[in-house]
Design a protein around this motif. Structure first.
Motif, PDB file in Angstrom:
ATOM      1  N   UNK A 243       0.853  -1.189   0.000  1.00 54.17           N
ATOM      2  CA  UNK A 243       0.000   0.000   0.000  1.00 54.17           C
ATOM      3  C   UNK A 243       0.886   1.234   0.000  1.00 54.17           C
ATOM      4  N   UNK A 244       0.433   2.291  -0.671  1.00 49.60           N
ATOM      5  CA  UNK A 244       1.174   3.547  -0.761  1.00 49.60           C
ATOM      6  C   UNK A 244       0.545   4.556   0.187  1.00 49.60           C
ATOM      7  N   UNK A 245       1.390   5.263   0.923  1.00 46.33           N
ATOM      8  CA  UNK A 245       0.932   6.318   1.833  1.00 46.33           C
ATOM      9  C   UNK A 245       0.220   7.408   1.043  1.00 46.33           C
ATOM     10  N   UNK A 246      -0.805   8.054   1.621  1.00 48.05           N
ATOM     11  CA  UNK A 246      -1.513   9.122   0.884  1.00 48.05           C
ATOM     12  C   UNK A 246      -0.601  10.236   0.377  1.00 48.05           C
ATOM     13  N   UNK A 247       0.529  10.454   1.042  1.00 46.26           N
ATOM     14  CA  UNK A 247       1.472  11.474   0.582  1.00 46.26           C
ATOM     15  C   UNK A 247       2.287  11.017  -0.613  1.00 46.26           C
ATOM     16  N   UNK A 248       2.335   9.707  -0.857  1.00 48.05           N
ATOM     17  CA  UNK A 248       3.138   9.167  -1.936  1.00 48.05           C
ATOM     18  C   UNK A 248       4.614   9.073  -1.622  1.00 48.05           C
ATOM     19  N   UNK A 249       5.002   9.296  -0.357  1.00 46.96           N
ATOM     20  CA  UNK A 249       6.421   9.305   0.002  1.00 46.96           C
ATOM     21  C   UNK A 249       6.908   7.967   0.557  1.00 46.96           C
ATOM     22  N   UNK A 250       6.012   7.164   1.126  1.00 49.54           N
ATOM     23  CA  UNK A 250       6.426   5.876   1.669  1.00 49.54           C
ATOM     24  C   UNK A 250       5.472   4.788   1.201  1.00 49.54           C
ATOM     25  N   UNK A 251       5.966   3.550   1.256  1.00 50.41           N
ATOM     26  CA  UNK A 251       5.186   2.383   0.873  1.00 50.41           C
ATOM     27  C   UNK A 251       5.402   1.306   1.934  1.00 50.41           C
ATOM     28  N   UNK A 252       4.334   0.575   2.271  1.00 52.87           N
ATOM     29  CA  UNK A 252       4.479  -0.550   3.185  1.00 52.87           C
ATOM     30  C   UNK A 252       4.081  -1.830   2.448  1.00 52.87           C
ATOM     31  N   UNK A 253       4.722  -2.928   2.829  1.00 53.34           N
ATOM     32  CA  UNK A 253       4.477  -4.213   2.187  1.00 53.34           C
ATOM     33  C   UNK A 253       4.540  -5.317   3.227  1.00 53.34           C
ATOM     34  N   UNK A 254       3.832  -6.402   2.954  1.00 53.55           N
ATOM     35  CA  UNK A 254       3.852  -7.585   3.809  1.00 53.55           C
ATOM     36  C   UNK A 254       4.096  -8.799   2.921  1.00 53.55           C
ATOM     37  N   UNK A 255       4.718  -9.830   3.515  1.00 53.52           N
ATOM     38  CA  UNK A 255       5.044 -11.000   2.714  1.00 53.52           C
ATOM     39  C   UNK A 255       5.005 -12.285   3.506  1.00 53.52           C
ATOM     40  N   UNK A 256       5.358 -13.355   2.816  1.00 51.55           N
ATOM     41  CA  UNK A 256       5.367 -14.670   3.442  1.00 51.55           C
ATOM     42  C   UNK A 256       6.503 -14.837   4.437  1.00 51.55           C
ATOM     43  N   UNK A 257       7.448 -13.902   4.475  1.00 51.30           N
ATOM     44  CA  UNK A 257       8.546 -13.966   5.425  1.00 51.30           C
ATOM     45  C   UNK A 257       8.163 -13.415   6.799  1.00 51.30           C
ATOM     46  N   UNK A 258       6.854 -13.173   7.016  1.00 52.38           N
ATOM     47  CA  UNK A 258       6.324 -12.697   8.300  1.00 52.38           C
ATOM     48  C   UNK A 258       6.928 -11.350   8.708  1.00 52.38           C
ATOM     49  N   UNK A 259       6.987 -10.430   7.756  1.00 53.18           N
ATOM     50  CA  UNK A 259       7.499  -9.092   8.046  1.00 53.18           C
ATOM     51  C   UNK A 259       6.597  -8.034   7.420  1.00 53.18           C
ATOM     52  N   UNK A 260       6.563  -6.881   8.086  1.00 50.39           N
ATOM     53  CA  UNK A 260       5.990  -5.657   7.535  1.00 50.39           C
ATOM     54  C   UNK A 260       7.165  -4.735   7.250  1.00 50.39           C
ATOM     55  N   UNK A 261       7.295  -4.327   6.022  1.00 48.74           N
ATOM     56  CA  UNK A 261       8.432  -3.489   5.627  1.00 48.74           C
ATOM     57  C   UNK A 261       7.932  -2.137   5.132  1.00 48.74           C
TER      58      UNK A 261
END
Length: 347
Positions: free
Chosen positions: A119-137
């Motif tokens: 998902x992209x932050x409303x400001x467009x400056x940061x992005x977060x992602x989740x995966x099968x490696x059990x992490x939020x990045x």
């Protein structure tokens, strides 16, 4: 408004809503099952297990091109405004593509294994992602760098920013969490009575979240993850995906694995919701998205013209071919062609 659905049978459906959902196109867009789709007011992107991403212009109803920068099944797609497309895959990479010329700007590498959602932050400056490696990045999009990694209790199925950008909603198989970005802690928890399909979670508005599960019930939660409303969808199978769009009214589209699509007007019938339109694709639906795009109306004089370019062409002046032929007759050549008097050689 268009309701767009991808299927296991690699068919891409486009349904236009007027009084009913009427098919306007049905296109075998990939050679394998379609896994993800997303749309803006103009463009549509679809991803497949064939590792390709197809781009379409939904206004002109034509294919724009194919992106092939991933080496695994496409798992997630999302547009930010009309300027960039973000792509995720089972190869653990996230692609950033500029939509003006569809050039790949950056590949974000960090996940070990598949990227499930982003998902992209409303400001467009940061992005977060989740995966099968059990992490939020969390990624800094201005520098293209990974800035924070947070372990999760299990592989998350979906992630969303709140409308103000202060919180992150993380969706698991049977629960949801609200993560505070400023404090870096989980502030809210929700336990679902059934398994949640990660794709079937979206914002209804800035304060409400709508989810669909295997029990075929649509639930509406507030930002504290408290139940506000629930109703039976009427699908014969689990809710596979859902999408929300606001166009004068709040439209909710839900789909089930057996191929049915229901369209709801929640602003009109929030107290006792009932679908305002439905369509049976008779195929196994995998993903769903909505677009407010409307096809460009062609004038009678444009019926035989080639597809319009994105750039304006210089005006052309039509000149009849006969006139051109007359003008191109060289006058000098006509004079030289005259026969000269014969001259006898001097003896």
């Amino acid at each position: 408004m268009l309701v767009i659905a991808g299927t296991y049978e690699r068919l891409l459906y486009g349904l236009e809503y007027k009084e009913q959902l009427e098919p306007v196109f049905m296109y075998p867009s990939h050679i394998n099952a379609i896994k993800a789709c997303t749309a803006t007011k103009r463009f549509l992107a679809t991803g497949s297990s064939d590792e390709h991403i197809k781009i379409y212009d939904v206004i002109q109803r034509k294919e724009v091109g194919t992106l092939m920068h991933h080496q695994g099944t496409i798992t997630a797609l999302c547009f930010f405004s009309n300027t960039h497309l973000f792509t995720a895959s089972e190869d653990g990479q996230i692609g950033i593509v500029r939509s003006s010329d569809w050039e790949l700007l950056k590949l974000l590498k960090g996940h070990v294994g598949s990227v499930n959602a982003m998902a992209v932050h409303p400001s467009g400056k940061i992005l977060c992602s989740v995966g099968k490696d059990k992490t939020l990045r969390i990624w800094d999009l201005q520098r293209g760098l990974l800035v924070h990694t947070q372990p999760t209790v299990e592989p998350a199925q979906k992630v969303m920013f709140s409308k103000d950008g202060q919180f992150i909603v993380i969706v698991y198989d049977r629960k949801m969490q609200v993560y505070d970005l400023d404090q870096s802690i989980v502030v809210q928890n929700y336990s679902s009575p059934c398994r949640i399909n990660g794709a079937a979670v979206s914002y209804l508005d800035k304060d409400l979240i709508v989810i669909g599960g295997e029990d075929r019930i649509v639930r509406v939660l507030n930002m504290n993850l408290e139940l506000e409303k629930e109703f039976v969808s009427g699908h014969g199978n689990r809710i596979k995906d859902l999408a929300v769009i606001q166009k004068d009214v709040v439209y909710l589209a839900t789909c089930a694995s057996e191929g049915t699509i229901y369209l709801w007007d929640l602003k009109k019938s929030m107290e006792n919701p009932s679908p305002i339109a439905s369509y049976d694709c008779k195929t196994r639906i995998t993903c769903l998205c909505l677009s407010t795009a409307e096809p460009k109306e062609k004038k009678e004089t444009e019926k035989i013209q080639a597809p319009e370019s994105d750039y304006d062409e210089p005006k052309r002046v039509s000149v009849s071919f006969d006139k051109v032929k007359k003008k191109r007759k060289p006058a000098k050549f006509q004079k030289n062609k005259k026969t000269l008097p014969k001259q006898t050689p001097d003896v």
